[in-house]
Structure formats: C-alpha cells, structure tokens
Design a protein around this motif. Structure first.
Motif, mmCIF file in Angstrom:
data_model
loop_
_atom_site.group_PDB
_atom_site.id
_atom_site.type_symbol
_atom_site.label_atom_id
_atom_site.label_comp_id
_atom_site.label_asym_id
_atom_site.label_seq_id
_atom_site.Cartn_x
_atom_site.Cartn_y
_atom_site.Cartn_z
ATOM 1 N N GLU A 70 38.115 34.314 50.835
ATOM 2 C CA GLU A 70 38.802 35.405 51.550
ATOM 3 C C GLU A 70 39.398 36.398 50.551
ATOM 4 O O GLU A 70 39.323 37.611 50.739
ATOM 5 C CB GLU A 70 39.911 34.814 52.431
ATOM 6 N N ILE A 71 39.987 35.879 49.469
ATOM 7 C CA ILE A 71 40.576 36.759 48.444
ATOM 8 C C ILE A 71 39.495 37.638 47.817
ATOM 9 O O ILE A 71 39.685 38.832 47.595
ATOM 10 C CB ILE A 71 41.297 35.922 47.368
ATOM 11 N N GLU A 72 38.340 37.025 47.542
ATOM 12 C CA GLU A 72 37.243 37.798 46.926
ATOM 13 C C GLU A 72 36.802 38.952 47.821
ATOM 14 O O GLU A 72 36.540 40.065 47.344
ATOM 15 C CB GLU A 72 36.057 36.869 46.643
ATOM 16 N N PHE A 73 36.731 38.708 49.139
ATOM 17 C CA PHE A 73 36.265 39.777 50.036
ATOM 18 C C PHE A 73 37.349 40.839 50.254
ATOM 19 O O PHE A 73 37.034 42.013 50.439
ATOM 20 C CB PHE A 73 35.800 39.179 51.374
ATOM 21 N N ILE A 74 38.620 40.431 50.233
ATOM 22 C CA ILE A 74 39.702 41.432 50.294
ATOM 23 C C ILE A 74 39.603 42.347 49.072
ATOM 24 O O ILE A 74 39.698 43.572 49.178
ATOM 25 C CB ILE A 74 41.077 40.731 50.330
ATOM 26 N N GLU A 75 39.400 41.741 47.913
ATOM 27 C CA GLU A 75 39.289 42.513 46.665
ATOM 28 C C GLU A 75 38.090 43.453 46.715
ATOM 29 O O GLU A 75 38.170 44.606 46.274
ATOM 30 C CB GLU A 75 39.156 41.545 45.482
ATOM 31 N N GLU A 76 36.983 42.979 47.279
ATOM 32 C CA GLU A 76 35.771 43.796 47.357
ATOM 33 C C GLU A 76 35.978 44.994 48.287
ATOM 34 O O GLU A 76 35.568 46.120 47.973
ATOM 35 C CB GLU A 76 34.602 42.935 47.856
#
Length: 254
Positions: A130-136
C-alpha cells in the motif's frame, strides 16, 4: 489547509501584480493570443505526454496540496502507545472497539488485519505494498506538474518566435508592430509565471508531502508490528521514536 502554500501563492502573485500596477496598467499585460499559446500549448503537450485520466487526476493531487493536513508524528506515536496499553491489558481483540476512533484509513486497515489474526509477515507485506502505491500515485502527480513546468517556458519561447515573425512580416505597417511585439514578449512572461509560480512549486510541495506521508505510514506499520508482537508500551514508544528527531521526542511515561 496548508497555510504556507496559500500564503506563498497569494504573496507571489500579489507582489507581481503590485509591481505591474506601479509601472503602468494591468491591461498592458493581458493578451488573449498569448494566453492561448502558453496555457493551451502547455496543456496540449502534457496531454500528448500522459493519458487523460492521469492529467485529470492532478485535480485531486492539487486539492491534497492545498487542503490535506497530515497528523503529527508525535500524535501518531501517542495513538499507537494507547493501543499498545489496551492490547497489553485486554488483548488485541479489545482494539475492535477503537476502530471508530481511527481517522487514518491506512492505520485502520493495519489494526483490522492485526485483530483478524493475520501473520505479521503478511500484514507487513500488505502495508508495504500500500505504501509503494501511495508513493507511486504522488510521484506521478509531482511528475506531471514538473513536466508542465518544463513545457510552459518552451511554449513562451514558441509564442515569442510567432510574435517576431508577425512583427517582421508587417514592418511596412507600424500600427501592427505593437500587437505582434506584445505577443512576442507576453508569451515569455506567461510561460515564466506558469512555470515558476505555479507548476514547479506545486511539484516541489508534492514531493515534500509525499516524503512526510510515507514516513508516517512506515511509522504506523512499525507500530502495528510492535503491538502485534505484544511489546511493552514503553518499548513501542522507543521503537517509534526512531522516526522522530531527538530534539522533538516527547515521552508519555515521563
């Protein structure tokens, strides 16, 4: 609302307008063909570069820049310590009654997964994804604004060339030299304003906010892991203080 963003935009534009009014009329700096070249050209070039849905998504991104406020790291740590105390006293299922008090969907999701009894590694994997997709998503928003900031001066230069050509082609008619020269200079002016007072500052603010939001999400993820492991609330707080500069650390146990 992010006060620094609003103050920065209003302050910069106010000073520019005041400087213009001190030197003459504001109407001298209004030219519809120049607006069409710079703003239309910038949006058109950005549309060529990105899908329409990504470009429309920047409205939500802009709203986040201006209106979305993040909780402080100390407030999040205090909430996680409270959850750790409840868990130590009554068990992790007691957190079910706290779910209504959690405003952050990311924290709520992590706590719910812990209550459901998922393995710590699985919870960590879900939250990290989830953190990776928020960052993306945030990276894409900042990238689009940076791209617009790069195109705007180029469109201004394009307008300058158009104006110069129009001026040179009408040198035999002095009455038409002025409007053509205005297009040549005002397009550069509009391009610089659009790039340096709007697009690039918003891109920079998005990058800064992304770093802060990701840090808070990582803090929450670490807190949930520690609570699930049954750590003492003091240990939970000590672990989470690693995310805070030493000068800003405040303990709930002093």
């Amino acid at each position: 609302m992010d006060i620094s963003t609003v103050v920065g935009i209003l302050g910069a534009f106010t000073l520019v307008f005041v400087a213009i009014l001190m030197g003459g009329g504001l109407a001298w700096f209004v030219d519809i063909p120049s607006v069409m070249i710079v703003f239309g050209g910038t949006i058109g070039a950005t549309l060529i570069n990105y899908p329409l849905k990504d470009l429309l998504g920047i409205f939500n991104v802009t709203r986040n820049v201006l209106f979305h406020s993040l909780p402080s790291r100390e407030a999040v740590i205090g909430q996680m310590v409270d959850f750790a105390q409840i868990t130590r006293r009554e068990g992790i299922l007691a957190l079910q009654g706290q779910s209504d008090k959690i405003a952050d969907p990311f924290m709520s999701k992590g706590i719910t997964l812990a209550i459901d009894g998922l393995e710590p590694d699985i919870i960590s994997s879900i939250l990290e994804t989830e953190i990776e997709f928020i960052e993306e998503r945030h990276r894409l928003g900042a990238e689009i604004f940076t791209t617009m900031g790069n195109y705007a001066p180029a469109m201004g230069m394009l307008g300058t060339l158009i104006g110069l050509v129009q001026m040179l082609m009408q040198m035999d008619d002095p009455s038409k030299i002025g409007p053509a020269m205005a297009v040549a200079l005002l397009t550069t002016f509009y391009g610089v304003i659009l790039s340096n007072l709007i697009c690039l500052p918003i891109a920079g603010k998005l990058r800064t906010r992304t770093q802060e939001e990701i840090l808070i999400k990582q803090l929450i993820s670490e807190g949930i892991r520690s609570i699930q492991a049954g750590d003492n609330p003091r240990i939970v707080e000590s672990k989470l203080h690693a995310f805070v500069p030493p000068a800003e650390r405040k303990s709930a146990f002093n």
